[in-house]
Scaffold this active site. Structure first.
Site, mmCIF file in Angstrom:
data_model
loop_
_atom_site.group_PDB
_atom_site.id
_atom_site.type_symbol
_atom_site.label_atom_id
_atom_site.label_comp_id
_atom_site.label_asym_id
_atom_site.label_seq_id
_atom_site.Cartn_x
_atom_site.Cartn_y
_atom_site.Cartn_z
ATOM 1 C CB CYS A 146 63.274 -19.361 8.814
ATOM 2 S SG CYS A 146 61.517 -19.552 8.491
ATOM 3 C CD GLU A 183 65.714 -20.399 5.086
ATOM 4 O OE1 GLU A 183 65.439 -20.566 6.294
ATOM 5 O OE2 GLU A 183 65.035 -20.864 4.156
ATOM 6 C CB CYS A 240 59.341 -19.207 4.107
ATOM 7 S SG CYS A 240 60.043 -17.965 5.209
ATOM 8 C CB CYS A 249 63.732 -16.834 4.475
ATOM 9 S SG CYS A 249 63.554 -17.319 6.207
HETATM 10 N N1 THU Z 1 61.462 -23.081 7.996
HETATM 11 C C1 THU Z 1 62.734 -22.609 7.840
HETATM 12 O O1 THU Z 1 63.578 -22.730 8.735
HETATM 13 N N2 THU Z 1 63.031 -21.993 6.678
HETATM 14 C C2 THU Z 1 62.162 -21.815 5.641
HETATM 15 O O2 THU Z 1 62.474 -21.095 4.695
HETATM 16 C C3 THU Z 1 60.872 -22.499 5.667
HETATM 17 C C4 THU Z 1 60.418 -22.940 7.003
HETATM 18 C C5 THU Z 1 61.115 -23.743 9.261
HETATM 19 C C6 THU Z 1 60.144 -22.971 10.118
HETATM 20 C C7 THU Z 1 59.547 -24.069 10.956
HETATM 21 O O3 THU Z 1 60.389 -24.296 12.088
HETATM 22 C C8 THU Z 1 59.595 -25.299 10.065
HETATM 23 O O4 THU Z 1 60.507 -24.992 9.031
HETATM 24 C C9 THU Z 1 58.263 -25.687 9.467
HETATM 25 O O5 THU Z 1 57.657 -24.605 8.841
#
Ligand code: THU
Length: 133
Positions: free
Chosen positions: A53, A55, A86, A89
């Site tokens: 992710c 973050e 999420c 994170c």
């Molecule tokens: N994702 C993030 O980069 N940060 C989050 O806190 C939630 C999800 C990304 C992971 C994946 O590449 C996409 O969003 C869809 O889940």
């Protein structure tokens, strides 16, 4: 505290997202204790579980360069809403946050963002204190 620069950095980082599978771009920027900014984007993988992710990309960049204390984080995902971080994170933010009241800035665009605290987003978290038996 003015978070304009942090917000601009998060918005810019979003453009580097590597998202061939979800097409869902996320950008993040963290402000370290000594006022440095580290940015990150989400980086996906054909083996989906290997995705990182935005973050965590930003936080791991900061920590790997010696900056272990974070005093704010700005995040931008979908441009039509204030995307939430999420659970994994939130846990990683908690590991390196200066305190539970650090701002988590959820950005829709440069002029439209909301600020929540880490304690609001991750109440009752498991921390290193829980390991001190
Ligand atoms: N994702 C993030 O980069 N940060 C989050 O806190 C939630 C999800 C990304 C992971 C994946 O590449 C996409 O969003 C869809 O889940």
């Amino acid at each position: 505290m003015n978070y304009d620069k942090l917000i601009e950095n998060a918005i810019n980082a979003r453009s580097f997202a590597y998202v061939p599978y979800s097409k869902f771009q996320v950008g993040a920027a963290v402000l370290t204790e000594d006022d440095k900014i580290y940015t990150g984007c989400n980086i996906e993988n054909a083996s989906y579980g290997a995705t990182n992710c935005a973050e965590r990309t930003a936080i791991f960049k900061a920590v790997s360069e010696g900056h272990k204390v974070i005093k704010a984080i700005a995040i931008i995902g979908d441009l039509s809403t204030h995307t939430n971080p999420c659970g994994i994170c939130r846990q990683v933010i908690s590991e390196f946050a200066q305190s539970g009241d650090i701002p988590i800035i959820l950005i829709k665009n440069k002029e439209d963002f909301i600020i929540k605290t880490l304690d609001e987003m991750l109440p009752g978290s498991f921390t290193k204190k829980d390991l001190e038996l």
